[in-house]
Design an enzyme around this catalytic site. Structure first.
Site, PDB file in Angstrom:
ATOM      1  NE  ARG A  30       6.045  10.453  -4.516  1.00 22.59           N
ATOM      2  CZ  ARG A  30       4.915  10.244  -5.205  1.00 22.59           C
ATOM      3  NH1 ARG A  30       3.822   9.882  -4.602  1.00 22.59           N
ATOM      4  NH2 ARG A  30       4.882  10.389  -6.515  1.00 22.59           N
ATOM      5  CB  SER A  85      -0.963  -0.048   1.177  1.00 21.27           C
ATOM      6  OG  SER A  85      -1.744  -1.204   1.029  1.00 21.27           O
ATOM      7  CG  ASP A 140      -4.289   0.187   1.758  1.00 20.00           C
ATOM      8  OD1 ASP A 140      -4.288   0.911   0.752  1.00 20.00           O
ATOM      9  OD2 ASP A 140      -3.867   0.575   2.876  1.00 20.00           O
TER      10      ASP A 140
HETATM   11  C1  GLC Z   1      -0.628   5.872   1.886  1.00 20.46           C
HETATM   12  C2  GLC Z   1      -0.165   5.040   0.708  1.00 20.46           C
HETATM   13  C3  GLC Z   1      -1.350   4.441  -0.032  1.00 20.46           C
HETATM   14  C4  GLC Z   1      -2.246   3.717   0.935  1.00 20.46           C
HETATM   15  C5  GLC Z   1      -2.643   4.594   2.109  1.00 20.46           C
HETATM   16  C6  GLC Z   1      -3.466   3.855   3.148  1.00 20.46           C
HETATM   17  O1  GLC Z   1      -1.334   6.969   1.410  1.00 20.46           O
HETATM   18  O2  GLC Z   1       0.622   5.822  -0.157  1.00 20.46           O
HETATM   19  O3  GLC Z   1      -0.926   3.561  -1.035  1.00 20.46           O
HETATM   20  O4  GLC Z   1      -3.399   3.276   0.266  1.00 20.46           O
HETATM   21  O5  GLC Z   1      -1.475   5.107   2.725  1.00 20.46           O
HETATM   22  O6  GLC Z   1      -2.791   2.759   3.651  1.00 20.46           O
END
Ligand code: GLC
Length: 461
Positions: free
Chosen positions: A165, A150, A203
């Protein structure tokens, strides 16, 4: 609270003035919310057109929803902020049926900021331990595995993802700019583990798919936890940046918005001195501006910074040793939620929390803590609603359910109520009417959702 306000009679004026200033700088009125939402919606649109816009709008290559006939056995591995969660999900023959065996492995702190080898090695070892414990058969054919990763990735297809990143305080060297599937797969192969990665899943996408599987009215999958983000289905014809993909016109494809990066250029979000400090202290200054004002990884730190400010500036906690409070990130979002949800008359819950920091608070100090927690969480909930409202505005969705996963949402009733009330304000629903956009808890994203996406990815082969 104002100076001399009877209910806080004993608040020293110096503290009262500072608290009042903080409260004002954190309040976001209806007009501002609408302005933010409008700008947000236009930025979502921009992200669909180009690869270098502020909100990445990452194409996930998850095309369409499951039809309920998915079946088979899948391994899912979810690299969360604190734990690695490994599951074996069996989607059974009856529509919607499934069995799940799962195990959590605590991610050691050094892994969050270590090297790529340490990270992938930890994941492979945990997976190995899971497969042994659940005696998952080592067949000649490898088990299909979905990897829930995520963080923002650029994907050429569903089995690929170049890390744009790190977010949420992760800082593992040697991964940004590389394909995480290739890196993990190399380690899995080296250790001879009987799995093959068939899907890389965010996620939010997992939440969208698992949510819609149970409740077809779910059109948006959202996370409100350590981070804050959302995914939804977009018509391929509305995504100019993949106009040459060869996908059939009319195909629906899930977009992981990565909208935590909203307003990195600082046009509309009302940032305060505390937001500036949170950003400066973070592992990636200048990035994830919206997320840093809203999500669990940061809101506790906002509270801590405010308390330190009141201590230094206005003499709050002057009778206590504040050395523990002076440590970065000493407050987490759970603490903040517990302070905000402490409904006891004499704030016993807040007192207990402060004791853990060697602080023996006076009644007015307890009151101030309650006010600050409410202030931070109310702003977080109001800004959080803007992201959802922006997707609805962009997609012209009048009614839908939004599947929301994440501890900050499921364990925090005041937050849910404030976010729902703010959606009503932004979207202007008539008084007394029922909510048109309903926030619904959804928790199976990284297991069932990821397994369904694995099944979908195999189906489209
Ligand atoms: C951050 C991550 C994203 C994820 C979110 C919740 O924003 O970059 O990919 O979905 O956290 O976990």
């Amino acid at each position: 609270m104002t100076v001399g306000d009877e209910s806080y009679g004993n608040v020293p004026p110096a503290v009262a003035v500072e608290v009042e200033m903080i409260k004002n700088s954190f309040s976001v009125d209806k007009d501002t919310l609408r302005k933010i939402t409008g700008h947000f919606a236009s930025q979502l649109e921009k992200g669909l057109a180009s690869y270098d816009s502020e909100i990445p709008m990452n194409v996930t290559w998850v095309t369409g929803y499951p039809n309920g006939k998915e079946s088979g056995s899948y391994i899912t591995v979810d690299m969360g902020g604190t734990n690695l969660r490994v599951c074996q999900v069996v989607l059974t023959e009856e529509p919607g049926g499934h069995n799940v065996a799962q195990e959590k492995f605590k991610l050691p702190d050094n892994v969050r900021g270590g090297s790529a080898d340490e990270l992938w090695g930890f994941i492979a070892d945990s997976l190995d331990a899971f497969l042994r414990k659940y005696t998952v058969k080592r067949q000649s054919e490898k088990l299909p595995m979905a990897f829930t990763f995520s963080y923002p990735v650029t994907q050429n297809n569903i089995r690929h993802g170049i890390l744009q990143r790190w977010t949420k305080g992760f800082d593992v060297s040697g991964v940004e700019g590389y394909d995480v599937i290739e890196q993990l797969e190399q380690v899995l192969q080296r250790k001879n583990l009987p799995v093959t990665i068939v899907a890389l899943v965010n996620d939010t996408t997992g939440t969208l798919i698992a949510g819609a599987y149970k409740d077809p009215e779910i059109k948006i999958g959202c996370i409100f936890s350590t981070g804050c983000n959302a995914a939804y289905m977009e018509d391929v014809d509305s995504i100019p940046k993949i106009s040459k993909s060869g996908l059939r016109p009319g195909t629906e494809i899930a977009i992981n918005t990565e909208y935590g990066a909203f307003d990195n250029s600082h046009h509309v979000l009302p940032r305060t001195q505390f937001d500036h400090t949170v950003d400066k202290e973070s592992t990636r200054p200048g990035q994830q501006t919206y997320e840093k004002m809203v999500a669990g990884h940061y809101v506790g730190e906002l509270m801590r910074l405010m308390l330190v400010h009141l201590h230094k500036r206005a003499g709050m906690f002057s009778q206590s040793d504040c050395s523990k409070l002076n440590c970065n990130n000493a407050f987490d979002s759970k603490i903040l939620a517990a302070i905000d949800e402490d409904n006891t008359e004499s704030h016993t819950g807040i007192r207990d929390i402060l004791k853990r920091f060697n602080i023996d608070p006076t009644p007015y100090e307890l009151e101030v803590c309650a006010i600050l927690a409410e202030t931070i969480c109310t702003r977080a909930a109001r800004l959080y609603a803007c992201g959802i409202a922006a997707i609805c505005q962009k997609k012209r969705i009048q009614r839908c359910h939004v599947g929301v996963d994440g501890s900050m949402f499921s364990n925090y009733s005041k937050f849910r109520k404030r976010a729902a009330a703010t959606l009503r304000e932004i979207l202007n629903w008539p008084d007394g009417s029922e909510d048109q956009i309903l926030l619904c808890p959804a928790e199976d994203g990284s297991s069932i959702g990821a397994a369904l996406i694995a099944a979908l990815s195999l189906r489209s082969d």
